[in-house]
Each structure stands twice: as structure tokens, then as C-alpha cells.
Motif scaffolding. Structure first.
Motif, PDB file in Angstrom:
ATOM      1  N   TYR A   1       0.948  -1.064   0.150  1.00 27.95           N
ATOM      2  CA  TYR A   1       0.011   0.170   0.112  1.00 27.95           C
ATOM      3  C   TYR A   1       0.806   1.232   0.058  1.00 27.95           C
ATOM      4  CZ  TYR A   1       0.956   0.184   5.060  1.00 27.95           C
ATOM      5  OH  TYR A   1       1.740   0.138   5.978  1.00 27.95           O
ATOM      6  N   GLU A   2       0.312   2.177  -0.274  1.00 25.08           N
ATOM      7  CA  GLU A   2       1.027   3.697  -0.317  1.00 25.08           C
ATOM      8  C   GLU A   2       1.108   4.106   1.144  1.00 25.08           C
ATOM      9  OE1 GLU A   2       2.621   5.545  -3.047  1.00 25.08           O
ATOM     10  OE2 GLU A   2       2.324   3.620  -4.121  1.00 25.08           O
ATOM     11  N   TRP A   3       2.301   4.463   1.623  1.00 21.87           N
ATOM     12  CA  TRP A   3       2.309   4.976   2.787  1.00 21.87           C
ATOM     13  C   TRP A   3       2.947   6.387   2.821  1.00 21.87           C
ATOM     14  CZ3 TRP A   3       7.034   6.174   5.217  1.00 21.87           C
ATOM     15  CH2 TRP A   3       8.118   5.820   4.460  1.00 21.87           C
TER      16      TRP A   3
ATOM     17  N   GLY B   1       4.670  -0.044   4.256  1.00 20.46           N
ATOM     18  CA  GLY B   1       3.904  -0.192   2.998  1.00 20.46           C
ATOM     19  C   GLY B   1       3.711  -1.686   2.731  1.00 20.46           C
ATOM     20  N   LEU B   2       4.131  -2.452   3.692  1.00 13.56           N
ATOM     21  CA  LEU B   2       3.718  -4.061   3.234  1.00 13.56           C
ATOM     22  C   LEU B   2       3.173  -4.718   4.477  1.00 13.56           C
ATOM     23  CD1 LEU B   2       4.346  -6.372   1.315  1.00 13.56           C
ATOM     24  CD2 LEU B   2       6.552  -6.640   2.473  1.00 13.56           C
ATOM     25  N   GLN B   3       2.179  -5.388   4.256  1.00 13.29           N
ATOM     26  CA  GLN B   3       1.288  -6.200   5.356  1.00 13.29           C
ATOM     27  C   GLN B   3       1.250  -7.538   4.928  1.00 13.29           C
ATOM     28  OE1 GLN B   3       1.399  -3.221   7.907  1.00 13.29           O
ATOM     29  NE2 GLN B   3      -0.298  -4.787   8.496  1.00 13.29           N
ATOM     30  N   ILE B   4       1.599  -8.407   5.932  1.00  9.44           N
ATOM     31  CA  ILE B   4       1.349  -9.743   5.888  1.00  9.44           C
ATOM     32  C   ILE B   4      -0.149 -10.188   6.273  1.00  9.44           C
ATOM     33  CG2 ILE B   4       2.181 -12.187   6.568  1.00  9.44           C
ATOM     34  CD1 ILE B   4       4.815 -10.853   6.701  1.00  9.44           C
ATOM     35  N   PHE B   5      -0.653 -10.915   5.410  1.00  8.04           N
ATOM     36  CA  PHE B   5      -2.105 -11.520   5.722  1.00  8.04           C
ATOM     37  C   PHE B   5      -1.739 -12.880   6.275  1.00  8.04           C
ATOM     38  CE2 PHE B   5      -5.406  -8.469   3.777  1.00  8.04           C
ATOM     39  CZ  PHE B   5      -4.911  -7.361   4.106  1.00  8.04           C
ATOM     40  N   LEU B   6      -2.566 -13.438   7.206  1.00 10.95           N
ATOM     41  CA  LEU B   6      -2.300 -14.914   7.856  1.00 10.95           C
ATOM     42  C   LEU B   6      -3.419 -15.245   8.667  1.00 10.95           C
ATOM     43  CD1 LEU B   6       0.690 -15.488   9.844  1.00 10.95           C
ATOM     44  CD2 LEU B   6      -0.163 -13.355   9.488  1.00 10.95           C
ATOM     45  N   ARG B   7      -3.611 -16.442   9.046  1.00 16.25           N
ATOM     46  CA  ARG B   7      -4.254 -17.034   9.878  1.00 16.25           C
ATOM     47  C   ARG B   7      -3.848 -16.560  11.377  1.00 16.25           C
ATOM     48  NH1 ARG B   7      -4.265 -21.979  10.583  1.00 16.25           N
ATOM     49  NH2 ARG B   7      -6.300 -22.055  11.702  1.00 16.25           N
ATOM     50  N   GLY B   8      -4.672 -16.192  12.422  1.00 13.30           N
ATOM     51  CA  GLY B   8      -4.290 -15.969  13.748  1.00 13.30           C
ATOM     52  C   GLY B   8      -3.363 -17.071  14.513  1.00 13.30           C
ATOM     53  N   ASP B   9      -3.847 -18.251  14.275  1.00 14.60           N
ATOM     54  CA  ASP B   9      -3.230 -19.399  14.753  1.00 14.60           C
ATOM     55  C   ASP B   9      -1.711 -19.458  14.240  1.00 14.60           C
ATOM     56  OD1 ASP B   9      -5.254 -19.704  16.584  1.00 14.60           O
ATOM     57  OD2 ASP B   9      -6.254 -21.310  15.287  1.00 14.60           O
TER      58      ASP B   9
ATOM     59  N   GLU C   1       4.703   9.207   6.047  1.00 12.55           N
ATOM     60  CA  GLU C   1       5.060   9.416   7.329  1.00 12.55           C
ATOM     61  C   GLU C   1       3.988   9.881   8.278  1.00 12.55           C
ATOM     62  OE1 GLU C   1       7.916   8.682  10.277  1.00 12.55           O
ATOM     63  OE2 GLU C   1       8.385   8.653   8.130  1.00 12.55           O
ATOM     64  N   GLU C   2       3.061  10.610   7.762  1.00 10.48           N
ATOM     65  CA  GLU C   2       1.824  11.352   8.632  1.00 10.48           C
ATOM     66  C   GLU C   2       0.800  10.268   8.885  1.00 10.48           C
ATOM     67  OE1 GLU C   2       2.026  14.322   9.928  1.00 10.48           O
ATOM     68  OE2 GLU C   2       4.288  14.356   9.207  1.00 10.48           O
ATOM     69  N   HIS C   3       0.641   9.146   8.205  1.00 13.09           N
ATOM     70  CA  HIS C   3      -0.369   8.129   8.119  1.00 13.09           C
ATOM     71  C   HIS C   3       0.247   6.834   8.319  1.00 13.09           C
ATOM     72  CE1 HIS C   3      -1.855  11.529   5.832  1.00 13.09           C
ATOM     73  NE2 HIS C   3      -3.088  11.532   6.742  1.00 13.09           N
ATOM     74  N   LEU C   4       0.944   6.708   9.373  1.00 18.03           N
ATOM     75  CA  LEU C   4       1.472   5.183   9.563  1.00 18.03           C
ATOM     76  C   LEU C   4       0.506   4.365  10.912  1.00 18.03           C
ATOM     77  CD1 LEU C   4       5.375   5.842   9.811  1.00 18.03           C
ATOM     78  CD2 LEU C   4       4.033   4.409   7.952  1.00 18.03           C
ATOM     79  N   ASP C   5      -0.481   5.308  11.056  1.00 18.15           N
ATOM     80  CA  ASP C   5      -1.272   4.820  12.400  1.00 18.15           C
ATOM     81  C   ASP C   5      -2.295   3.570  11.579  1.00 18.15           C
ATOM     82  OD1 ASP C   5      -4.221   6.098  11.418  1.00 18.15           O
ATOM     83  OD2 ASP C   5      -2.700   7.150  10.754  1.00 18.15           O
ATOM     84  N   VAL C   6      -2.856   2.838  12.720  1.00 20.05           N
ATOM     85  CA  VAL C   6      -3.472   1.397  12.323  1.00 20.05           C
ATOM     86  C   VAL C   6      -4.684   1.960  11.496  1.00 20.05           C
ATOM     87  CG1 VAL C   6      -4.906  -0.530  13.354  1.00 20.05           C
ATOM     88  CG2 VAL C   6      -2.825   0.238  14.459  1.00 20.05           C
ATOM     89  N   ALA C   7      -5.415   3.007  11.975  1.00 17.28           N
ATOM     90  CA  ALA C   7      -6.497   2.986  11.166  1.00 17.28           C
ATOM     91  C   ALA C   7      -6.441   3.377   9.485  1.00 17.28           C
ATOM     92  CB  ALA C   7      -7.336   4.161  11.591  1.00 17.28           C
TER      93      ALA C   7
ATOM     94  N   VAL D   1      -3.860   2.566   7.861  1.00 16.57           N
ATOM     95  CA  VAL D   1      -3.131   1.320   7.383  1.00 16.57           C
ATOM     96  C   VAL D   1      -4.292   0.273   7.133  1.00 16.57           C
ATOM     97  CG1 VAL D   1      -1.629  -0.768   7.511  1.00 16.57           C
ATOM     98  CG2 VAL D   1      -0.937   1.440   8.024  1.00 16.57           C
ATOM     99  N   ALA D   2      -5.142   0.188   8.000  1.00 11.05           N
ATOM    100  CA  ALA D   2      -6.311  -0.628   7.864  1.00 11.05           C
ATOM    101  C   ALA D   2      -7.082  -0.506   6.788  1.00 11.05           C
ATOM    102  CB  ALA D   2      -7.148  -0.867   9.216  1.00 11.05           C
ATOM    103  N   ASP D   3      -7.423   0.705   6.545  1.00  8.33           N
ATOM    104  CA  ASP D   3      -8.319   1.307   5.601  1.00  8.33           C
ATOM    105  C   ASP D   3      -7.564   0.853   4.195  1.00  8.33           C
ATOM    106  OD1 ASP D   3     -10.660   2.625   4.446  1.00  8.33           O
ATOM    107  OD2 ASP D   3      -9.073   4.343   3.782  1.00  8.33           O
ATOM    108  N   LYS D   4      -6.456   1.252   4.036  1.00 10.18           N
ATOM    109  CA  LYS D   4      -5.666   1.054   2.925  1.00 10.18           C
ATOM    110  C   LYS D   4      -5.478  -0.663   2.058  1.00 10.18           C
ATOM    111  CE  LYS D   4      -2.970   5.181   2.893  1.00 10.18           C
ATOM    112  NZ  LYS D   4      -1.829   5.969   3.283  1.00 10.18           N
ATOM    113  N   VAL D   5      -5.508  -1.445   3.350  1.00 10.88           N
ATOM    114  CA  VAL D   5      -5.405  -2.771   3.011  1.00 10.88           C
ATOM    115  C   VAL D   5      -6.883  -3.642   3.065  1.00 10.88           C
ATOM    116  CG1 VAL D   5      -3.033  -3.103   3.820  1.00 10.88           C
ATOM    117  CG2 VAL D   5      -4.789  -3.598   5.081  1.00 10.88           C
TER     118      VAL D   5
END
Length: 157
Positions: free
Chosen positions: A23-25, A134-142, A27-33, A35-39
């Protein structure tokens, strides 16, 4: 160009299934909300990794859902400390190999005690930092519990 990070390599070595989401990131928008919106996830699915120092054990890491706040007293208690505090931002890279906004619970340069909020159990889809901004990993919680060798604890509210 490969976007494999140490976090990805750790999951690959364990043969754990995951997907990468860039995702595009800024410095001013590294907060969870942000990032969650972007992914395209809810903040509760995005787990943030925090690096702390305990008065008895030294450096440790904690990972909690993005919609919660870390409870320092609870983390201190489960980690065998009287108190814990966040490390300074300028220390994060030297301790973990990652920079603020890109700290992954997987693949840190040193293995620190790691505490993960218990709500992750049974979650079909969670997101963690992939090890760079700018990089998130999606996986199962367990799967994250297994890969991180986490101690599950109620460390947030």
C-alpha cells in the motif's frame, strides 16, 4: 525485484501460508486506522507490534489488535517485570532490524520474549507488518501464534 523480507522468509521456512499486500504510505499516516483502510481490513484485524524494555528482563515485544491500547501493567506482570516502557524510536532499528511503521513480530534480528494478545486465537484473517513500511502480511491468527512462538496474554484494553 523481490519484496521478501525476514518476516516472509520466516513464514516460508515454516511452510505457513500468507499473502502480501502493498500500500502507499507516508510518514503522517502510519497509524493503524490509515493502514487498515488502505488494505481493506478492520483495525481489530491489524496487529501492531510494539518494542519495550522491562526493568528486569530487558527488551521484549508485544503485539496487539490495532483497535486496542497496550496495558503496560498487564504486560509487566506476565513478563516478570515490575514495569515496562516503550523503547525510544531511535533504538527500534538497532534492536529489531526494522524501522518504526515497519516492525514485524517475525524475523527480528534478535529473538526477544514475545507476547501476543489472546484474541488472535481462531481469527481467520489477521494482518501484521511485513517488515517494511507499505507492506502487510495477511495470515491466520493461529499461524502467527506458531510462527512467532508467542506467549498469549491479555495485555490490552
Amino acid at each position: 525485484m523481490s519484496i521478501k523480507t525476514n518476516a516472509c522468509r520466516k513464514l516460508d521456512s515454516l511452510r505457513i501460508s500468507y499473502t502480501l499486500h502493498e500500500y502507499e504510505w507516508d510518514e503522517e499516516h502510519l497509524d493503524v486506522a490509515s493502514v487498515a483502510d488502505k488494505v481493506g481490513l478492520m483495525p481489530s484485524q491489524l496487529f501492531k507490534t510494539l518494542v519495550l524494555r522491562g526493568d528486569k528482563t530487558g527488551v521484549l515485544a508485544a503485539c496487539i489488535p490495532g483497535d486496542l491500547e497496550l496495558n503496560l501493567k498487564s504486560l509487566a506482570a506476565v513478563s516478570g517485570n515490575k514495569k515496562v516502557e516503550m523503547v525510544a524510536v531511535k533504538e527500534i532499528q538497532a534492536l529489531t532490524g526494522y524501522i518504526r511503521g515497519g516492525v514485524s513480530p517475525l524475523g527480528m534480528k534478535k529473538k526477544y520474549p514475545f507476547y501476543l494478545h489472546g484474541s488472535i486465537q481462531g481469527m481467520e484473517l489477521v494482518s501484521i507488518s511485513g517488515g517494511r513500511r507499505g507492506l502487510q502480511i495477511f495470515l491466520r491468527g493461529d499461524d502467527l501464534v506458531v510462527a512467532s512462538e508467542a506467549q498469549l496474554a491479555d495485555i490490552a484494553n
